[in-house]
Every structure is written in structure tokens, then in C-alpha cells.
Design a protein around this motif. Structure first.
Motif, PDB file in Angstrom:
ATOM      1  N   ARG A  45      64.643  11.981  23.894  1.00  0.00           N
ATOM      2  CA  ARG A  45      65.975  11.673  23.358  1.00  0.00           C
ATOM      3  C   ARG A  45      66.129  12.250  21.946  1.00  0.00           C
ATOM      4  O   ARG A  45      67.185  12.738  21.574  1.00  0.00           O
ATOM      5  CB  ARG A  45      66.215  10.149  23.363  1.00  0.00           C
ATOM      6  CG  ARG A  45      66.450   9.604  24.774  1.00  0.00           C
ATOM      7  CD  ARG A  45      66.926   8.168  24.761  1.00  0.00           C
ATOM      8  NE  ARG A  45      65.861   7.216  24.464  1.00  0.00           N
ATOM      9  CZ  ARG A  45      65.061   6.668  25.387  1.00  0.00           C
ATOM     10  NH1 ARG A  45      65.215   6.979  26.672  1.00  0.00           N
ATOM     11  NH2 ARG A  45      64.120   5.821  25.038  1.00  0.00           N
ATOM     12  N   ILE A  46      65.020  12.193  21.187  1.00  0.00           N
ATOM     13  CA  ILE A  46      65.092  12.711  19.808  1.00  0.00           C
ATOM     14  C   ILE A  46      65.304  14.230  19.803  1.00  0.00           C
ATOM     15  O   ILE A  46      66.155  14.737  19.090  1.00  0.00           O
ATOM     16  CB  ILE A  46      63.794  12.354  19.026  1.00  0.00           C
ATOM     17  CG1 ILE A  46      63.739  10.850  18.771  1.00  0.00           C
ATOM     18  CG2 ILE A  46      63.729  13.115  17.708  1.00  0.00           C
ATOM     19  CD1 ILE A  46      62.447  10.370  18.136  1.00  0.00           C
ATOM     20  N   VAL A  52      69.480   6.456  18.534  1.00  0.00           N
ATOM     21  CA  VAL A  52      69.147   7.580  19.414  1.00  0.00           C
ATOM     22  C   VAL A  52      67.971   7.205  20.316  1.00  0.00           C
ATOM     23  O   VAL A  52      67.991   7.434  21.525  1.00  0.00           O
ATOM     24  CB  VAL A  52      68.801   8.836  18.584  1.00  0.00           C
ATOM     25  CG1 VAL A  52      68.252   9.945  19.463  1.00  0.00           C
ATOM     26  CG2 VAL A  52      70.027   9.312  17.819  1.00  0.00           C
ATOM     27  N   ILE A  53      66.953   6.585  19.725  1.00  0.00           N
ATOM     28  CA  ILE A  53      65.749   6.224  20.487  1.00  0.00           C
ATOM     29  C   ILE A  53      66.095   5.148  21.526  1.00  0.00           C
ATOM     30  O   ILE A  53      65.654   5.214  22.670  1.00  0.00           O
ATOM     31  CB  ILE A  53      64.628   5.741  19.535  1.00  0.00           C
ATOM     32  CG1 ILE A  53      64.149   6.910  18.654  1.00  0.00           C
ATOM     33  CG2 ILE A  53      63.465   5.156  20.320  1.00  0.00           C
ATOM     34  CD1 ILE A  53      63.167   6.520  17.573  1.00  0.00           C
ATOM     35  N   GLN A 110      71.420  16.272  18.710  1.00  0.00           N
ATOM     36  CA  GLN A 110      71.906  17.270  17.753  1.00  0.00           C
ATOM     37  C   GLN A 110      72.421  16.514  16.534  1.00  0.00           C
ATOM     38  O   GLN A 110      73.464  15.858  16.621  1.00  0.00           O
ATOM     39  CB  GLN A 110      73.057  18.068  18.376  1.00  0.00           C
ATOM     40  CG  GLN A 110      72.628  18.982  19.506  1.00  0.00           C
ATOM     41  CD  GLN A 110      72.055  20.279  18.972  1.00  0.00           C
ATOM     42  OE1 GLN A 110      72.609  20.884  18.068  1.00  0.00           O
ATOM     43  NE2 GLN A 110      70.923  20.699  19.506  1.00  0.00           N
ATOM     44  N   THR A 111      71.698  16.590  15.436  1.00  0.00           N
ATOM     45  CA  THR A 111      72.196  15.934  14.220  1.00  0.00           C
ATOM     46  C   THR A 111      73.517  16.614  13.834  1.00  0.00           C
ATOM     47  O   THR A 111      73.677  17.820  14.041  1.00  0.00           O
ATOM     48  CB  THR A 111      71.190  16.078  13.072  1.00  0.00           C
ATOM     49  OG1 THR A 111      70.847  17.453  12.948  1.00  0.00           O
ATOM     50  CG2 THR A 111      69.931  15.267  13.306  1.00  0.00           C
ATOM     51  N   PRO A 112      74.458  15.853  13.305  1.00  0.00           N
ATOM     52  CA  PRO A 112      75.756  16.460  12.991  1.00  0.00           C
ATOM     53  C   PRO A 112      75.662  17.545  11.923  1.00  0.00           C
ATOM     54  O   PRO A 112      74.791  17.491  11.049  1.00  0.00           O
ATOM     55  CB  PRO A 112      76.594  15.275  12.487  1.00  0.00           C
ATOM     56  CG  PRO A 112      75.681  14.121  12.358  1.00  0.00           C
ATOM     57  CD  PRO A 112      74.377  14.431  12.998  1.00  0.00           C
ATOM     58  N   LEU A 113      76.549  18.521  12.011  1.00  0.00           N
ATOM     59  CA  LEU A 113      76.612  19.576  10.984  1.00  0.00           C
ATOM     60  C   LEU A 113      77.238  18.993   9.729  1.00  0.00           C
ATOM     61  O   LEU A 113      78.251  18.307   9.801  1.00  0.00           O
ATOM     62  CB  LEU A 113      77.466  20.749  11.484  1.00  0.00           C
ATOM     63  CG  LEU A 113      76.897  21.570  12.633  1.00  0.00           C
ATOM     64  CD1 LEU A 113      77.879  22.658  13.035  1.00  0.00           C
ATOM     65  CD2 LEU A 113      75.562  22.176  12.258  1.00  0.00           C
ATOM     66  N   LYS A 114      76.605  19.265   8.587  1.00  0.00           N
ATOM     67  CA  LYS A 114      77.131  18.765   7.310  1.00  0.00           C
ATOM     68  C   LYS A 114      76.960  19.860   6.282  1.00  0.00           C
ATOM     69  O   LYS A 114      75.844  20.343   6.077  1.00  0.00           O
ATOM     70  CB  LYS A 114      76.317  17.557   6.836  1.00  0.00           C
ATOM     71  CG  LYS A 114      76.673  16.259   7.503  1.00  0.00           C
ATOM     72  CD  LYS A 114      75.881  15.102   6.906  1.00  0.00           C
ATOM     73  CE  LYS A 114      76.041  13.884   7.819  1.00  0.00           C
ATOM     74  NZ  LYS A 114      75.190  12.764   7.434  1.00  0.00           N
ATOM     75  N   ILE A 174      64.860  17.492  12.591  1.00  0.00           N
ATOM     76  CA  ILE A 174      63.733  16.687  13.082  1.00  0.00           C
ATOM     77  C   ILE A 174      62.792  17.604  13.854  1.00  0.00           C
ATOM     78  O   ILE A 174      63.218  18.291  14.779  1.00  0.00           O
ATOM     79  CB  ILE A 174      64.207  15.585  14.064  1.00  0.00           C
ATOM     80  CG1 ILE A 174      65.375  14.783  13.473  1.00  0.00           C
ATOM     81  CG2 ILE A 174      63.040  14.672  14.439  1.00  0.00           C
ATOM     82  CD1 ILE A 174      66.029  13.840  14.485  1.00  0.00           C
ATOM     83  N   SER A 175      61.523  17.636  13.449  1.00  0.00           N
ATOM     84  CA  SER A 175      60.518  18.355  14.227  1.00  0.00           C
ATOM     85  C   SER A 175      59.452  17.369  14.681  1.00  0.00           C
ATOM     86  O   SER A 175      58.867  16.671  13.857  1.00  0.00           O
ATOM     87  CB  SER A 175      59.823  19.423  13.382  1.00  0.00           C
ATOM     88  OG  SER A 175      60.700  20.449  13.050  1.00  0.00           O
ATOM     89  N   VAL A 176      59.194  17.323  15.971  1.00  0.00           N
ATOM     90  CA  VAL A 176      58.082  16.516  16.469  1.00  0.00           C
ATOM     91  C   VAL A 176      56.829  17.360  16.274  1.00  0.00           C
ATOM     92  O   VAL A 176      56.761  18.490  16.748  1.00  0.00           O
ATOM     93  CB  VAL A 176      58.275  16.178  17.962  1.00  0.00           C
ATOM     94  CG1 VAL A 176      57.074  15.396  18.491  1.00  0.00           C
ATOM     95  CG2 VAL A 176      59.561  15.398  18.176  1.00  0.00           C
TER      96      VAL A 176
END
Ligand SMILES: [Zn+2]
Length: 473
Positions: free
Chosen positions: A260-261, A365-366, A265-269, A323-325
Motif C-alpha cells: 500500500r505504501i 495509507v497503511i 502517490q504522495t501529492p505534488l507540492k 518514500i523508499s522502502v
């Protein structure tokens, strides 16, 4: 201490005669303008000797470098102290005093270097060879060359006897390449009193961008960095034998969450720092990209342009929290379903973001309450302003050197030691006036690292100009 005259001659002979192996002749004895030719020689010789002190981290052994600086400061009559955070891990602090009417300037550098594998180098990485107009060796660019230029700036001001309104503090730190706990982390924790009177810090993180054709498109000054927010996720589940799968195993639950992570897509800012950077460099691009970059915030509302822009991972990281796993841990045996599994994720937040708010968003999200989340590292992303006196001086001096170049402030996706100061309300800027091409920059932490004598000369002159404008009465 402005008049040197005869005393200077005597001193010069004494120093030269007694210690030709170590001490270069004093390049400044008479009043008037500094003797830049002699200073260039002195700087090159000091850098060559400094590179020969192997401060590969680990283990660091920065104490040898700290002693090297201490002996120079002692000789020049500048107060200096060494602080050891652990055996062999030396940090050097020196202060050139002004009248105290204005707050101090810190010239920050780190003394440790990353390892160098001799097999892939054309010259000895710790030989300090001066050849073909370059000083060769590990650390020449990152950041022993900068440290020497900072040192020379202090020496010139001292020898010239220039009255100062601000103190100048030299901080040569250990351990930066491994996170800084034994270096600036230690100094801030144990000896912050020594430099809490600072208003400004100059550090690595900015440069003069040099194109292949020898032109300088822009001067980059580091004012903002993304904030690392590193988390560990841990989950428990039913253990058992690998032959009998269980849908609620720890590993299954963890993978579902991570899935899920990574799909989120984190929002564009477009934060003001980034909007300004792209507007600054827009004219260097051809149309129609040029027009698009001039107002990135607006342009990114067009999904087609946004998709094109964010295809480049570096550009993408400028306009969103990422975010990088990176680390995973499950069972240590292939046939055992473990009772616990964990992952570490590397999150980088844009300036102005609140880690607590981001964590709330991530929990949604999780969507699994059983996942335990711990913080490993959280550095708030704080920027330094562009309307400060130091930033204005850097801009002014840059414009004088290069009326056509753009002075801009790219957001650093990584982070430097600046955060230690920014968190404490001290303004920190990344700028070392060396002209670096992409090719030269690729040698940082790479093979055949070297800095040109031309760069040392130019960098020393320009840093001196900037510092003098800020600190002289
Ligand atoms: Zn560095």
C-alpha cells in the motif's frame, strides 16, 4: 598588529629557516593587498599536506588532522582547541576575534573522508600529488579543499590585521561522512556554548555550476534541504512451519502494508523554495520547457506535463515527499514462519512539512492498526532565508564575478550538518566558491578525486571577499 615591517622579515626567515619541511613562508607580511600569488602557493602546499593525513572514516583518525590545524593556528596566533569525542576522533575549534559588536560567523567543514580503493585510482589517493594543475587525492573536493580555503580566509584577515565586527569561528569536524555523531553531533551536545553566539554558518552544499563549454549557468547556494524521516515498521503474526501457510503471518501483513505504501502517490507540492529555483533557471532551458518552468506550480496542474516532469526521479523528488522502502527483515530460516517481521523506510519531507502530520497520513495509507511504527531519525526540514545579510553578500559578490550568471537556491534532496544550526535558529548556507562541472562532481566519493589549482585560487579569493564583506568593520 597591522604593522609588520622588519619584524615580519625576521619572522619569515625564522619560520622558513627552522621548519622548511612543514611551514610555508608567510605569504603576507607587508601592508596593502594580499600577495595572492604567494597565498595560492601556500594554499596548494597546505592542501597537499592535508590530503596526506589519511582520515578515512571509518575509523576516521581525525585527531591527526585536528593537530595539523592546531599547529597552524598556534603559529599564527589564533586561539584554537581540540575536542576528542572518542579516542582518535578529534574536532578542531578556532576563533579569530572581532570587537563583538555583531554576532559570529562559523566556517564549517568536515575532516573525515570516505574510503578510496587504490586499484581504481591513477594516483595515490593519499599522496597529495600536485600534477597537471590539480591537487590529487581523496577529500580534495569533499571537503579538504574547502577547509583549506576557509583556513586561508582566516589567516589572511589575521595577517592583514583587518578590524572585525564579527568573530570568525573555524569548525573542522570529525565523522560527517558517517552521520556526524562523533563530530558536530558531539560538539553541539557537549560544547554548544562555544559557538552559540553565531548568526551565520557557511558550509558545503552549494557550488558554482560549470558547463562543459566552460560557461557558468548558475551559482547554487544551499538554503534548504529535505528532512529525513526514517521509520521502522514492525508487525506480529501467527508463527509456524513453512509447510503450512497462514494468511495472517507477520510477513504477509508487512508485505501487504508495504505494498500500500509503495503504491501510494504522495501529492505534488511545489514549495516556495522549489518554485523559485525552477523560475531562476527557466531561461537556461529551450521553449516550451522554459515557459513551463517559470511557473512550475501552475504547470504541474496539467497532468500531461506533470507526468513528463516527474518521470525524472530527481525532479520528482523536488516536488513531493518521497518514500523508499530500503530494509526488510523476516525469518532467518526458509521453513519457519516468523512471529515478527519488520521494514525500514526512508522518507524525505519537503521544507515546511510537519513529520507528525505526515505520520498520520501514512497510518491512513497503511490502514492496519497492528503495525507498530517507530521513528529512527527525524530532522525537521528547515530552510534559511534569502533576505539575510550573508545571502545578499554571496549574491552580490557572485554577480560582480559573473554578471550573466543566475544566483539560485536548489533544494538539496540529501542533508548536511546545516540542520544542527538551523534547528537552533542559526542561519546556515551551503556555498563553497569552486567551479565544478558535472564530471568533476562525479569524482566526489569516486575515483581520481582532484581539485584544480585554478579553483583553489579562485575559491580562496572569492571566499575571502564574501567573508571580509560580512565581518570587516
Ligand atoms: Zn562532505
Amino acid at each position: 598588529m597591522r604593522k609588520y615591517g622588519f619584524l615580519c622579515w625576521v619572522l619569515g626567515f625564522a619560520v622558513f629557516g627552522l621548519a622548511t619541511m612543514a611551514s610555508p613562508t608567510r605569504a603576507l607580511c607587508a601592508e596593502g593587498d594580499p600577495n595572492w600569488k604567494a597565498l595560492e602557493k601556500e594554499a596548494v602546499s597546505l592542501l597537499s599536506r592535508y590530503i596526506q593525513i589519511d582520515t578515512t572514516n571509518p575509523p576516521g583518525n581525525e585527531i591527526k588532522a585536528a593537530k595539523f590545524f592546531k599547529s597552524i593556528f598556534d603559529r599564527e596566533g589564533i586561539e584554537a582547541r581540540i575536542f576528542e569525542s572518542a579516542p582518535g576522533r578529534g574536532n578542531i575549534y578556532a576563533r579569530l576575534r572581532g570587537d563583538g559588536s555583531k554576532k559570529a560567523l562559523v566556517l564549517l567543514n568536515h575532516m573525515d573522508v570516505v574510503p578510496a580503493d587504490r586499484r581504481f585510482w591513477s594516483e595515490e589517493p593519499f599522496g597529495g600529488l600536485v600534477k597537471d594543475g590539480y591537487v590529487w587525492g581523496r577529500g580534495a573536493l569533499d571537503m579538504k579543499g574547502s577547509a583549506i580555503v576557509e583556513l586561508m580566509t582566516m589567516l589572511i584577515l589575521k595577517r592583514q590585521g583587518i578590524p572585525l565586527k564579527r568573530d570568525i569561528i573555524f569548525l573542522g569536524m570529525a565523522d560527517e561522512e558517517a552521520g556526524g555523531a562523533m563530530g558536530l553531533g558531539f560538539m553541539v551536545k557537549e560544547h554548544f556554548d562555544l559557538f552559540k553566539d553565531a548568526e551565520f554558518v557557511l558550509n558545503e552544499g552549494g557550488r558554482i555550476n560549470l558547463r562543459g563549454d566552460g560557461k557558468v549557468p548558475y551559482y547554487a547556494v544551499g538554503v534548504s534541504e529535505k528532512g529525513p524521516f526514517w521509520l521502522k515498521l514492525t508487525v506480529r503474526g501467527s508463527p509456524g512451519h513453512g509447510s503450512t501457510p497462514k494468511s495472517d503471518s507477520a510477513v504477509n501483513k508487512l508485505i501487504a502494508s508495504l505494498n500500500r505504501i509503495i503504491n501510494y502517490q504522495t501529492p505534488l507540492k511545489v514549495v516556495p523554495e522549489v518554485q523559485r529555483f525552477y523560475a531562476d533557471i527557466a531561461d537556461l532551458e529551450p521553449s516550451p520547457k522554459k515557459e513551463r518552468l517559470k511557473d512550475l506550480k501552475r504547470s504541474l496542474k496539467d497532468p500531461v506535463f506533470a507526468a513528463e516532469f516527474t518521470k525524472n526521479p530527481r525532479a520528482n523528488a523536488m516536488v513531493r515527499n518521497t518514500i523508499s522502502v530500503t530494509m526488510l527483515e523476516g525469518s532467518s530460516k526458509v521453513n519457519v514462519i516468523p512471529s515478527q517481521a519488520s521494514a525500514k523506510i526512508d522518507i524525505r519531507l519537503l521544507p515546511g512539512e510537519d513529520p507528525k502530520e505526515f505520520l498520520k497520513e501514512l497510518r491512513l495509507v497503511i490502514g492496519d492498526e497492528s503495525i507498530k511504527i517507530e521513528r529512527i531519525l527525524s530532522i525537521p526540514p528547515i530552510s534559511s532565508p534569502t533576505n539575510s545579510e550573508l545571502f545578499q553578500i554571496i549574491s552580490e559578490v557572485s554577480r560582480n564575478h559573473d554578471p550573466e550568471a543566475v544566483i539560485t537556491t536548489p533544494l538539496l534532496r540529501g542533508f548536511t550538518d546545516c540542520h544542527y544550526f538551523r534547528e537552533r535558529g542559526i542561519l546556515c548556507y551551503g556555498f563553497m566558491p569552486f567551479k565544478k562541472s558535472d564530471k568533476e562532481r562525479s569524482r566526489v566519493h569516486g575515483n581520481d578525486e582532484r581539485i584544480s589549482v585554478e579553483n583553489i585560487k579562485f575559491g580562496m579569493g572569492m571566499l575571502y571577499e564574501i567573508v571580509r564583506k560580512l565581518v570587516a568593520k
